[in-house]
Motif scaffolding. Structure first.
Motif, PDB file in Angstrom:
ATOM      1  N   VAL A 175       0.851  -1.193   0.000  1.00 44.64           N
ATOM      2  CA  VAL A 175       0.000   0.000   0.000  1.00 44.64           C
ATOM      3  C   VAL A 175       0.886   1.243   0.000  1.00 44.64           C
ATOM      4  N   ASP A 176       0.643   2.120  -0.942  1.00 43.91           N
ATOM      5  CA  ASP A 176       1.360   3.389  -1.060  1.00 43.91           C
ATOM      6  C   ASP A 176       0.341   4.508  -0.858  1.00 43.91           C
ATOM      7  N   PRO A 177       0.497   5.342   0.150  1.00 43.30           N
ATOM      8  CA  PRO A 177      -0.525   6.365   0.413  1.00 43.30           C
ATOM      9  C   PRO A 177      -0.662   7.385  -0.706  1.00 43.30           C
ATOM     10  N   ASP A 178       0.392   7.550  -1.536  1.00 42.51           N
ATOM     11  CA  ASP A 178       0.330   8.509  -2.635  1.00 42.51           C
ATOM     12  C   ASP A 178      -0.344   7.945  -3.876  1.00 42.51           C
ATOM     13  N   ARG A 179      -0.225   6.630  -4.096  1.00 45.26           N
ATOM     14  CA  ARG A 179      -0.644   6.059  -5.377  1.00 45.26           C
ATOM     15  C   ARG A 179      -1.738   5.000  -5.283  1.00 45.26           C
ATOM     16  N   THR A 180      -1.873   4.339  -4.163  1.00 42.78           N
ATOM     17  CA  THR A 180      -2.870   3.267  -4.051  1.00 42.78           C
ATOM     18  C   THR A 180      -4.268   3.845  -3.921  1.00 42.78           C
ATOM     19  N   GLY A 181      -5.124   3.509  -4.890  1.00 42.45           N
ATOM     20  CA  GLY A 181      -6.506   3.979  -4.858  1.00 42.45           C
ATOM     21  C   GLY A 181      -7.397   3.034  -4.076  1.00 42.45           C
ATOM     22  N   PHE A 182      -8.178   3.580  -3.182  1.00 45.42           N
ATOM     23  CA  PHE A 182      -9.133   2.813  -2.379  1.00 45.42           C
ATOM     24  C   PHE A 182     -10.554   3.233  -2.759  1.00 45.42           C
ATOM     25  N   PHE A 183     -11.460   2.264  -2.795  1.00 40.60           N
ATOM     26  CA  PHE A 183     -12.873   2.593  -2.949  1.00 40.60           C
ATOM     27  C   PHE A 183     -13.374   3.188  -1.635  1.00 40.60           C
ATOM     28  N   LEU A 184     -14.063   4.318  -1.728  1.00 46.62           N
ATOM     29  CA  LEU A 184     -14.440   5.099  -0.542  1.00 46.62           C
ATOM     30  C   LEU A 184     -15.823   4.786  -0.007  1.00 46.62           C
ATOM     31  N   GLY A 185     -16.681   4.139  -0.804  1.00 48.05           N
ATOM     32  CA  GLY A 185     -18.047   3.934  -0.338  1.00 48.05           C
ATOM     33  C   GLY A 185     -18.713   5.267  -0.052  1.00 48.05           C
ATOM     34  N   SER A 186     -19.391   5.360   1.077  1.00 48.33           N
ATOM     35  CA  SER A 186     -20.228   6.530   1.377  1.00 48.33           C
ATOM     36  C   SER A 186     -19.454   7.813   1.640  1.00 48.33           C
ATOM     37  N   LEU A 187     -18.133   7.768   1.719  1.00 48.75           N
ATOM     38  CA  LEU A 187     -17.397   9.027   1.811  1.00 48.75           C
ATOM     39  C   LEU A 187     -17.624   9.877   0.569  1.00 48.75           C
ATOM     40  N   ALA A 188     -18.055   9.241  -0.532  1.00 48.80           N
ATOM     41  CA  ALA A 188     -18.386  10.011  -1.733  1.00 48.80           C
ATOM     42  C   ALA A 188     -19.507  11.008  -1.474  1.00 48.80           C
ATOM     43  N   LYS A 189     -20.333  10.753  -0.466  1.00 50.22           N
ATOM     44  CA  LYS A 189     -21.411  11.693  -0.139  1.00 50.22           C
ATOM     45  C   LYS A 189     -20.855  13.061   0.250  1.00 50.22           C
ATOM     46  N   LEU A 190     -19.640  13.096   0.772  1.00 50.02           N
ATOM     47  CA  LEU A 190     -19.027  14.384   1.105  1.00 50.02           C
ATOM     48  C   LEU A 190     -18.768  15.199  -0.153  1.00 50.02           C
ATOM     49  N   PHE A 191     -18.325  14.546  -1.227  1.00 42.46           N
ATOM     50  CA  PHE A 191     -18.096  15.253  -2.481  1.00 42.46           C
ATOM     51  C   PHE A 191     -19.429  15.717  -3.078  1.00 42.46           C
ATOM     52  N   THR A 192     -20.451  14.875  -2.966  1.00 42.02           N
ATOM     53  CA  THR A 192     -21.779  15.250  -3.462  1.00 42.02           C
ATOM     54  C   THR A 192     -22.305  16.463  -2.703  1.00 42.02           C
ATOM     55  N   ALA A 193     -22.165  16.437  -1.380  1.00 36.90           N
ATOM     56  CA  ALA A 193     -22.625  17.558  -0.564  1.00 36.90           C
ATOM     57  C   ALA A 193     -21.843  18.825  -0.891  1.00 36.90           C
ATOM     58  N   GLN A 194     -20.533  18.685  -1.134  1.00 37.35           N
ATOM     59  CA  GLN A 194     -19.724  19.856  -1.474  1.00 37.35           C
ATOM     60  C   GLN A 194     -20.171  20.444  -2.808  1.00 37.35           C
TER      61      GLN A 194
END
Length: 656
Positions: A102-121
């Motif tokens: 796992v590389d914190p700069d490059r490894t992509g993780f699926f966020l699930g409901s954290l996407a709601k923060l982007f929707t709200a923004q």
């Protein structure tokens, strides 16, 4: 997307179904964690250096312990403070087969409901720009999708969508896909898969994935851009989040470094989870980011003084005035005299948690690419955030109200069900296993079972503060509030209230009826054929054709009961697999509903047979009593199957 913690659902469902089945019937080697990759801490900001010095050791010890103890392949953690990233690390592996660290700069993780923060923004930006009125009917802004006028004069607004108060039913069955190429357009899914409105808007907070997906469609229609394109241009790019995306499929650079999500398999291995994609991207499926990018997002939100940020981080709805409330996207967080804004996200194989403490300039993001043993990864993230915040921002003195005598304590006892539980779909069965029981504890105290997300504390005890408000006695200072309209409001879950159930709605009663029904029907598989054979062996005169047909029907119904219980037990046997199976859909789930339908269809024949047995004098008195009991068992089972929508869709519509 968020679902009830699988360790809770699986444990309760397995207990019920395994009991029923007992009556009715009878990999990859885990790699060692890869070395953690760390980003060198930046300027410490406003936090004392002594606290930052110990932060890395605290996180290292905690995360390596979670991975080893709970069998989670990998994780990433980012902490920001004072306007900078002070820690960003990866642990374990992103891909079990390739042993990719796992590389914190490059490894992509699926966020699930954290996407709601982007929707709200995104939605808040349009509100701040005057392009959307949050209090107006969403149909004024939508063209491709229409919200039915179920409650005349009470339209659904963007405000309702962003605070989980729109009143839509919950149904996630079959909402995700294995491949991003198979995802249907958002507007199409919102129309074809629209759940009914089951309560007036603005009345009860009930966690709502459809509502957030609809908010994303509104953003797309008002902006004239696809939802992923709008988020990329107005949310990700301004923060330099170059490895984050909501596009399905992802850009090649992101797709090449995606982590895979896993659940434990056997005693040492893992099996890869599927189903992280879906049309309802604004509520979770398909959203991808890295730990470093989420650090950039947190820094931007902590520094942000824009109108959109203020909309997100102000209480926009509060179910009870004494309890934490909801901003746009965020849930209000309280612990040890500190306040903040929290959001978690759970999707098959991935579990993330994010917390902002604005007045201290601190943000924490934690993500795992594994469910963990008994689904513990979701709780591990919350626990780690608490430990990090406790270390960086020690709790100050809290003036807790003195315990009081509440003469009405007995009026709060009973059974409560999460308001998010479906009323019209297969997910109604969640209500059978997710209820909270409230009992009196001493003079004015309460004891609850089923409310805590902590797997090590299934029970909680509460002291009365007066007026229907209670404080937890020994952990975190959480509160319970009981409202005058029969709701229980827990400080840990402000996005979902709990509704009080009448005695006839009791899940314990319903589980008992289901167990009784399946058990008695299963006994008929042996009892009725054996009785017929015994009569023949003794040379007794045969019964009329109708009586023989009734016995054959009872035996057939018993076989269907055994098959149904066995299939349902297979669904709930592995809670982690169930979390993948429900939103993805499966042949096994279809088998459960088909068998449930068969049981319901056969029930009228058994009831008619029981009536005929008494009217026409079939069999002896004990024989008629046994058959009557079997018919009653079939009727009880059928009522429960229809009530919890464990039947095929056409029958559900007929009985709605």
């Amino acid at each position: 997307m968020r679902m009830t913690p699988i360790r809770v659902l699986a444990a309760r469902a397995a207990m019920i179904i395994v009991m029923a089945t007992a009556v009715a019937s009878g990999s990859v080697t885990a790699p060692a964690p890869a070395p953690a990759h760390a980003v060198m801490p930046a300027e410490p900001g406003s936090l004392p250096a002594s606290r930052l010095d110990s932060l890395g050791s605290l996180v290292d010890t905690a995360v390596t312990g979670y991975l080893a103890d709970d069998r989670i392949p990998g994780a990433a953690v980012t902490v920001v403070a004072g306007g900078r990233t002070v820690l960003s690390k990866g642990y374990g592996v992103a891909d079990v087969g390739r042993r990719t660290p796992v590389d914190p700069d490059r490894t992509g993780f699926f966020l699930g409901s954290l996407a709601k923060l982007f929707t709200a923004q995104a939605a808040s930006q349009l509100v701040a720009d005057g392009r959307v009125d949050p209090g107006a009917d969403v149909n004024d802004s939508l063209r491709a999708v229409t919200v039915p006028d179920t409650y005349p004069g009470r339209p659904v607004t963007l405000h309702h969508l962003l605070t989980h108060t729109a009143g839509f039913d919950s149904d996630l069955v079959g909402r995700t896909k294995v491949r991003p190429e198979d995802v249907e357009p958002l507007a199409e899914s919102l129309t074809v898969r629209r759940p009914p409105r089951v309560r007036p808007p603005g009345v009860v907070a009930a966690y709502d994935n459809y509502g957030y997906a609809l908010a994303g469609q509104l953003v797309a229609e008002v902006s004239g851009r696809s939802f992923p394109a709008y988020i990329d241009e107005h949310v990700f790019k301004p923060q330099g989040m170059t490895r984050s995306t909501l596009a399905q499929p992802q850009p090649d650079a992101v797709a090449a470094r995606l982590a895979r999500g896993y659940r434990p398999d056997g005693s040492t291995g893992w099996v890869e989870n599927r189903g992280q994609y879906g049309a309802w991207t604004p509520s979770g499926p398909g959203a991808v980011s890295t730990a470093a990018d989420m650090g950039r997002w947190m820094t931007g939100r902590l520094a942000g003084a824009s109108a959109a940020d203020r909309l997100m981080r102000q209480v926009r709805y509060r179910q009870d005035p004494r309890s934490p409330g909801l901003g746009y996207g965020f849930e209000e967080w309280r612990r040890g005299g500190r306040t903040g804004w929290f959001k978690d996200g759970d999707i098959s194989g991935f579990h993330s948690n994010l917390l902002l403490v604005p007045d201290r300039g601190v943000g924490v993001f934690v993500v795992f690419n594994g469910d963990g043993t008994d689904g513990r990864a979701g709780w591990n993230g919350k626990e780690l955030i608490h430990r990090i915040v406790d270390a960086l921002v020690p709790a100050g003195p809290v003036s807790a109200p003195a315990p009081a005598v509440d003469a009405a304590v007995d009026s709060y006892t009973g059974t409560y069900r999460p308001a998010r539980v479906s009323r019209t779909g297969l997910m109604a069965v969640e209500g059978l296993v997710s209820a909270v029981t409230v009992e009196r504890d001493g003079g004015s105290g309460l004891r609850t079972v089923g409310l805590s997300a902590d797997p090590d504390r299934p029970e909680q005890r509460w002291s009365a503060l007066g007026g229907g408000l209670f404080r937890e006695r020994d952990a975190g200072g959480g509160t319970l509030a009981f409202t005058g309209d029969g709701l229980l409001v827990a400080s840990a879950t402000p996005s979902t209230a709990y509704e009080r159930l009448a005695w006839h709605q009791s899940p314990a009663l319903h589980a008992g009826l289901l167990l009784f029904g399946l058990g008695v029907l299963a006994l008929g598989v042996i009892a009725f054929p054996a009785t017929a054979l015994l009569r023949r062996s003794r040379g007794r005169t045969g019964h009329p054709p109708g009586a023989r047909a009734a016995r054959a029907l009872a035996a057939t119904t018993g076989l269907a009961a055994v098959a149904f219980a066995t299939a349902l037990a297979a669904v709930v046997a592995d809670g982690n697999r169930m979390m993948e199976m429900v939103p993805l859909g499966s042949a096994l789930l279809t088998t459960v509903t088909v068998l449930g339908t068969v049981l319901v269809v056969l029930t009228p024949g058994l009831v008619a047979g029981a009536l005929a047995a008494w009217l026409r004098g079939w069999w002896s008195l004990p024989g008629r009593l046994v058959f009557g009991c079997t018919a009653a068992a079939a009727l009880a089972t059928a009522v429960m199957l229809v009530h919890y929508h464990l039947v095929s869709a056409p029958l559900t519509r007929l009985t709605a």
